[in-house]
Design an enzyme around this catalytic site. Sequence first.
Site, PDB file in Angstrom:
ATOM      1  N   HIS A 121     -12.034   1.541   0.913  1.00  0.00           N
ATOM      2  CA  HIS A 121     -12.530   2.738   1.249  1.00  0.00           C
ATOM      3  C   HIS A 121     -13.495   3.391   0.098  1.00  0.00           C
ATOM      4  O   HIS A 121     -13.466   2.979  -1.065  1.00  0.00           O
ATOM      5  CB  HIS A 121     -11.192   3.822   1.074  1.00  0.00           C
ATOM      6  CG  HIS A 121      -9.846   3.286   1.896  1.00  0.00           C
ATOM      7  ND1 HIS A 121      -9.059   2.575   1.485  1.00  0.00           N
ATOM      8  CD2 HIS A 121      -9.792   3.240   3.380  1.00  0.00           C
ATOM      9  CE1 HIS A 121      -8.134   2.208   2.454  1.00  0.00           C
ATOM     10  NE2 HIS A 121      -8.761   2.730   3.617  1.00  0.00           N
ATOM     11  N   ASP A 128     -11.385   1.592  -3.585  1.00  0.00           N
ATOM     12  CA  ASP A 128     -10.546   0.652  -3.448  1.00  0.00           C
ATOM     13  C   ASP A 128     -11.044  -0.682  -2.616  1.00  0.00           C
ATOM     14  O   ASP A 128     -12.242  -0.842  -2.579  1.00  0.00           O
ATOM     15  CB  ASP A 128      -9.268   0.977  -2.984  1.00  0.00           C
ATOM     16  CG  ASP A 128      -9.080   1.548  -1.566  1.00  0.00           C
ATOM     17  OD1 ASP A 128     -10.020   1.124  -0.881  1.00  0.00           O
ATOM     18  OD2 ASP A 128      -8.030   2.163  -1.186  1.00  0.00           O
ATOM     19  N   SER A 160      -7.409   5.253   8.325  1.00  0.00           N
ATOM     20  CA  SER A 160      -7.336   5.643   6.779  1.00  0.00           C
ATOM     21  C   SER A 160      -8.633   6.286   6.013  1.00  0.00           C
ATOM     22  O   SER A 160      -8.489   7.060   5.233  1.00  0.00           O
ATOM     23  CB  SER A 160      -6.854   4.434   5.733  1.00  0.00           C
ATOM     24  OG  SER A 160      -7.856   3.390   6.125  1.00  0.00           O
TER      25      SER A 160
END
Length: 388
Positions: free
Chosen positions: A344, A341, A42
């Site tokens: 990340h 978040d 991610s």
Amino acid sequence: MAFQVKPVAAVIALSWVISMQQHSSCVNGEPKVPCFFIFGDSLADNGNNNLLDSLAKVNYTPYGIDFAGGSTGRFTNGRTTIDILSQLLGFDNYIPPFALLNSSDILKGLNYASGAAGIREESGRQLGARISMDGQLKNHEITISRIADILGEKKAKNNVHRFLYPGVKQWLAKKHLSECLYSVGMGSNDYINNYFLPQYYDTSKKFTTEQYAEALIKQYSEQVKKLYNYGARKVVLVGVGLIGCTPAAISARKNGSACVDIMNLAAQQFNQRLVSLVDQLNKNLTDAKFIYINSFELGSGNPAAAAFKVSNVGCCVLNEVGQCKFDQTPCKNRNEYMFWDGFHPTEAANRITAIRSYTNVVNPADTYPMDISHLAQLKINHRLSTYY
């Protein structure tokens, strides 16, 4: 994403980062490498998970609030580290996701990264569909076939027979791919979404952290060698960062302030073996060059030295899996936050990570044995047999 530099030096470094990015985006000329391929999770995903049945996808607001394209599937407020690296390398456009395989820029590279993906096939399965490292390599095989067809068609136009044997097309593809830059960043989810989730996985019962690092590196080694066999000759291997210092890890502790030491120790054990793997690959595969990005070092130090005021919580309101809640208003002072978040980094943190990976003038320990800028410029004698 914080740094062991004095505040004044951090400000100077940041100013230099911005000027470098602006310069690279304005220069008219060829990029420093003809193509850039990305494998990862991610931290690099730019939309590959959008169409998957998965909780690990973020094609909704407030993700992309500072990105020109909006909510594209990037797990941050703006650009990823890969986006910024592509600009520093001189590409006019960001490298597109594999999910947009019809892109006319396929010869310039593709991004295969998938949120929740890991070295191990099962990592991240509790979040739903994702594309593991093995799956990303399979997607790269598809790309290679397409590149072979494209280059074969171009070559055939100048060939009196107007036909090229499959072996010739494959040679053309491999020759092209040997000039590309490859970024491979895997391992984080094998810990965050595997080893340290005993309610879903039994790896922590089967392995000590040392044994698990050994098992991961053994599997990873075979995957990287497969990439080499596909033609990769300039490869960046990104280490695991301070996974115990993410807001999600910190919030799981009672006091909500201290990092989780066992998670960071596990990351270090993996990284130590990854450095050894880089040495081994460079010794055995002399017609290629592999480098290591020290993400752990990049995340060590005092956040204030890099102008971050908040480092223990994310900028947005979190949902049950540590991602931003849909359509909720995030913080306004995003440049002061390390994290977007629960897991990340913000674009502000990605910006610093990219520049320190690209050129290690701030701290030579950021990369090994060289930085990305030198790898991109490196002339390598490829062992590619001729086809005629």
